[in-house]
Design an enzyme around this catalytic site. Sequence first.
Site, mmCIF file in Angstrom:
data_model
loop_
_atom_site.group_PDB
_atom_site.id
_atom_site.type_symbol
_atom_site.label_atom_id
_atom_site.label_comp_id
_atom_site.label_asym_id
_atom_site.label_seq_id
_atom_site.Cartn_x
_atom_site.Cartn_y
_atom_site.Cartn_z
ATOM 1 N N GLU A 1 59.192 88.155 27.576
ATOM 2 C CA GLU A 1 59.398 87.631 28.424
ATOM 3 C C GLU A 1 57.702 86.570 29.182
ATOM 4 O O GLU A 1 57.612 87.568 29.795
ATOM 5 C CB GLU A 1 60.157 86.967 29.183
ATOM 6 C CG GLU A 1 59.539 85.757 30.548
ATOM 7 C CD GLU A 1 60.876 85.897 31.185
ATOM 8 O OE1 GLU A 1 62.142 86.577 31.910
ATOM 9 O OE2 GLU A 1 61.178 84.938 32.226
ATOM 10 N N ASP B 1 62.437 89.648 32.564
ATOM 11 C CA ASP B 1 62.441 88.966 33.845
ATOM 12 C C ASP B 1 63.511 89.149 34.460
ATOM 13 O O ASP B 1 64.955 88.688 33.707
ATOM 14 C CB ASP B 1 61.994 87.648 35.038
ATOM 15 C CG ASP B 1 60.541 87.741 34.998
ATOM 16 O OD1 ASP B 1 59.562 89.044 34.313
ATOM 17 O OD2 ASP B 1 59.506 87.062 35.335
ATOM 18 N N ASP C 1 65.865 87.564 36.376
ATOM 19 C CA ASP C 1 66.017 86.474 37.495
ATOM 20 C C ASP C 1 66.940 85.314 36.946
ATOM 21 O O ASP C 1 67.091 85.977 35.691
ATOM 22 C CB ASP C 1 64.624 85.980 38.176
ATOM 23 C CG ASP C 1 63.498 85.098 37.229
ATOM 24 O OD1 ASP C 1 63.554 85.721 36.399
ATOM 25 O OD2 ASP C 1 62.773 85.424 37.634
ATOM 26 N N ASP D 1 65.971 82.276 35.976
ATOM 27 C CA ASP D 1 65.039 81.876 34.170
ATOM 28 C C ASP D 1 65.159 83.362 33.026
ATOM 29 O O ASP D 1 65.127 82.960 32.199
ATOM 30 C CB ASP D 1 63.379 81.871 34.745
ATOM 31 C CG ASP D 1 63.144 80.860 34.829
ATOM 32 O OD1 ASP D 1 64.269 79.321 35.314
ATOM 33 O OD2 ASP D 1 62.143 80.066 35.204
#
Length: 669
Positions: free
Chosen positions: A434, A509, A511, A513
């Site tokens: 990503e 990641d 998180d 997103d």
Amino acid sequence: MSDQSNKKGKIKTSYDAESIQVLKGLEHVRKRPAMYIGDVSSRGLHHLVYEVVDNSIDEALAGHCNMISLTINKDGSVSVEDNGRGIPTDIHPTEKKSALEVVMTVLNAGGKFNRDTYKVSGGLHGVGVSVVNALSKWMKVEVKRNGKIFFQEYKTGIPVAPVKEIGKTDKGITGTKTTFMPDDSIFKNINFKYEILEERLRELAYLNKEVTISITDERNKKSNTFHFEGGIIEFVKYIDSTRKSFMKEPIYIRGERDNTQVEVAFQYNESYTDNIFTYVNDINTHEGGTHLVGFKTALTRTLNNYGYKNNIIKNDKIQLTGDDFREGLTCVLSLKVPEPQFEGQTKTKLGNSEVKSIVETIVGEGLQDYLEQNPSVAKKIIEKCIRAAEAREAARKARELVRRKNALEFSGLPGKLADCSINDPEHCEIYLVEGDSAGGSAKQGRDRRFQAILPLKGKILNVEKARINKIIENDEIKAIVTALGTGFGNSDEFDESKLRYGKVILMCDADVDGSHIRTLLLTFFYRYMREIIESGRLYIAQPPLYKIKINRNDYYAYDEAEKDQILKKFKVNGQSKNKGNVSSETEEENTEGKYGKGVVVSRFKGLGEMNPEQLWNTTMNPETRTILQVSIESAAAADKIFETLMGEEVEPRRRFIEENAKYVKNLDV
Ligand code: 0RA
């Protein structure tokens, strides 16, 4: 049992010999648990419950039970109670002890009682409750039968005392209640998850419409009750609750031949992918098999014939394929097979060859009748299939164009790909990363001999909302497909043998997103490259969440608990719950005052914050990294979460977000 054991005078010795046999059996289960229940992870742990529940379901299939209730008790043990006939408690003629004790302690004893039901065999199910008993620190069973209540307790599968009568009950009240505590010296973690058990019980309630199944979690007072009079018809509606259908009711067909019962419900929705769930004796046959082949054959042939006969499909138009007849199809196919043969990597593929024609005939005849009785629905279905064929044709042309363009350029590989130098796919792996900045770190940190890096920009396309001809126009997807080398989509376009890497690793990641992008990617693989998941080649990288610097040494923690552990080990004080104690890599606060001298705890916000060396050490080095293998179940779950969050229907999405607001952070597989 040998004849000898029945002769007078020998009983004592043969009883002893038998006891030794029993102990040996239990010992083997405890020594090699994976042989019986698959593994000792969370999956194996929950499997124990399914095994116990299956016994009650068998009693329901025999027509003697309509209530099953499961409780996760406060102490973490699980109880399963049913209102069946109760396990027999009389003295077993050859074993010379209570039949109840035999069922609970002798491996494969279940088969000794012919209950004339569809026995689940092979796969992981059907190993018997004695296996659960052997893998439990303790187990207790209570049987109500003949107006009495019987009881026995076990420790690691061994009876504490003989079966005892502990009370009386109304003659009409019968049933079995089993409670067990998994052995924490065998299982890595004995924490039952309510959601996992709830999902399986819901599924069982759809598949067995005569039973009411309830679940209660005494640890936090969650509970639910499932009873679906419509059975698999309601199951189809549930699966499609986030999608729109032009059909009022699913098509429902059932029939029986040679003791094999076939039941199927299906409908078409406005999406472009198919959802076919197949079950044999309540086991999800993820890998398909002869029943699925029979269904597909019947569907294609019957719709095709009807379409031609009624002039909906014109002769001069393009040929419709099986895939076209399955676009937007949601289907539940459930079979009861007397002697199922389960094959395949995960033993979830039906092998019985006779089943194909049984399903094909029953579905073919049933569907033919339906089409003749519902001509306007029939027309809509076939017109949808024609549109699918046209889109497929357009996609083929577009692909052809891409292929020719690639042939003109020097290499067919995407420009962003940093390929590896070794050519042997089995020894190579590709990271789908990503973001460009993390991609850059990964390119510098990797071992370029066998690790390839493909950075992905932002979010990939939502494949659920687009037809295949739109999907292949998406740059990120194009890059993934060309890098992997397999093509994608249906069977004649996708070729796993062309896969250029032995492992495909998603690196996002940690998180919200990142989890969204991971879900999108999982959905893409699940929908268009499922074989890569099925052959166990798709993985998820596990980057650390924290770096803890203690006296110049760096330690990495992959979750909150690990961070606390490290801090504890070095006797560092500080409360992890207090976010103020933790700095991010970019905005390094002075935390020394809080944790003590020489200690800095930093939270990685994203992969991009790690330098190449850190990324290699923590996430990419095969010697030290952990990567999660994606299972077909977890990919299917991602697909479902995804469909709920991204699908057309607003109401289910609102409901899901409301119900799961506190979990959405952890959409992890
Ligand atoms: C063997 C024979 C009979 C019932 C059962 C087993 C039985 C097993 C389980 C396991 C969980 N719940 C159960 N309920 C029943 C039939 C005995 C008869 O003829 O009455």
